[in-house]
Scaffold this active site. Structure first.
Site: not given
Ligand SMILES: O=C(COP(=O)(O)O)N(O)CCCCOP(=O)(O)O
Ligand SMILES: [Ca+2]
Ligand code: NA
Ligand SMILES: [Zn+2]
Length: 304
Positions: A81, A103, A178, A207-210, A253
């Site tokens: 990742d 990335d 986060g 991404h950042g999907a929590s 997260t």
């Protein structure tokens, strides 16, 4: 068994569902994720960042996966990742990773294009899937940046995919890593996502999907933590993103919050315990529970 990310991306893209991509840095999270996926009969990506590799050492992380890979009936990929350096990509390949993310989204478009093409040329020959990113993971409420500056440009995404041959693209559509993703109401740019899918047709990664669930935030604050204002992507928004073409959902997260909430509770209440297993086992169970919940949310249960 351990499989190439290619088969997972292709199947999710063809049948319009999403596969969970869960981060691990140690045995407890790895076991919780794989046990959860096996119970749900769901394919998964298990993934490590460069900082996870710094924390544990790639021998431990990859070694554990290779040691247990035939104990699970579900197909799963071991994914790097946010690979920011080609050296790390090569190291991961040497240690039997079956999927990598290069990335370079913080570099120039031309630089991102060049390095991504190079990584694809190596990985394609080895049957390893490649994920790349366009746009920046910042919450678009920050007045300093305009949406156009940080979010993915669908036309550019089309050209990028055609010129690189990547297997999956992570388009920035307003999420951030986060527990503090949004100040006000969550804002995902669904129109933009729809355009990227129409123009590229390939597997897409969020991404950042929590979700950053209230129950865990409250428990952490109750037992000595202080993460007031933590906010994530609501389940309904996540489901809509999957309907619009997201096929891999990066989730770190939510696992951290589940684990830490249980750990803080036990540390506060069980004053006589000194055996770490008495705390880590229940904390692992919490991680397993949240992974199962997220697998169902993504629509990948029973899709092994
Ligand atoms: O997109 C995500 C997760 O998003 P989330 O924070 O919403 O779970 N990820 O790519 C997971 C990795 C985030 C950072 O990990 P390190 O601290 O090891 O660098
Ligand atoms: Ca990036
Ligand atoms: Na990734
Ligand atoms: Zn990410």
């Amino acid at each position: 068994p351990l499989v190439s990310g290619k088969v997972l991306f292709e199947k999710a893209n063809e049948y319009n569902f999403a596969i969970g991509a869960f981060n691990f840095n140690n045995m407890e999270f790895l076991k919780a994720i794989l046990d959860a996926a096996e119970e749900e009969q769901a394919p998964v990506f298990i993934q490590t960042t460069e900082s996870a590799i710094k924390y544990a050492g790639i021998e431990y992380l990859a070694g554990m996966v290779h040691a247990v890979k035939d104990k699970y009936s579900i197909p799963f990929a071991l994914h790097l990742d946010h690979g920011k350096h080609v050296e790390t990509i090569l190291l991961a390949i040497r240690h039997g990773y079956t999927s990598v993310m290069i990335d370079y989204s913080d570099k120039s478009y031309e630089e991102n294009l060049k390095v991504t093409k190079y990584v694809v040329s190596i990985c394609a020959a080895l049957g390893i899937s490649v994920e790349a990113e366009l746009g920046k993971l910042v919450s678009v409420e920050d007045e300093v940046v305009s949406r156009e500056e940080v979010l993915v440009d669908p036309e550019q995404a089309k050209e990028f995919v055609d010129r690189t041959g990547i297997d999956a693209l992570a388009p920035a559509i307003g999420t951030a890593h986060g527990a503090f993703k949004f100040k006000g109401e969550p804002k995902l740019d669904f129109e933009r996502l729809k355009k990227v899918k129409e123009l590229t047709g390939i597997a897409l990664v969020l991404h950042g999907a929590s979700g950053v669930y209230e129950e865990y935030v409250e428990k952490i604050n109750k037992y000595g933590g202080d993460i007031k204002g933590a906010k994530g992507v609501p389940d309904e928004e996540l489901k809509k993103a999957v309907e619009l073409g997201i096929n891999k959902v990066n989730t770190d997260t939510d696992l951290r919050l589940a684990f830490i909430s249980k750990l803080r509770e036990l540390m506060a209440l069980e004053k006589k315990v000194i055996d770490p297993r008495k705390f880590l086992k229940p904390a692992m169970e919490e991680v397993k529970n949240i992974v199962k919940k997220r697998i169902r949310l993504y629509g990948s249960q029973g899709k092994a």
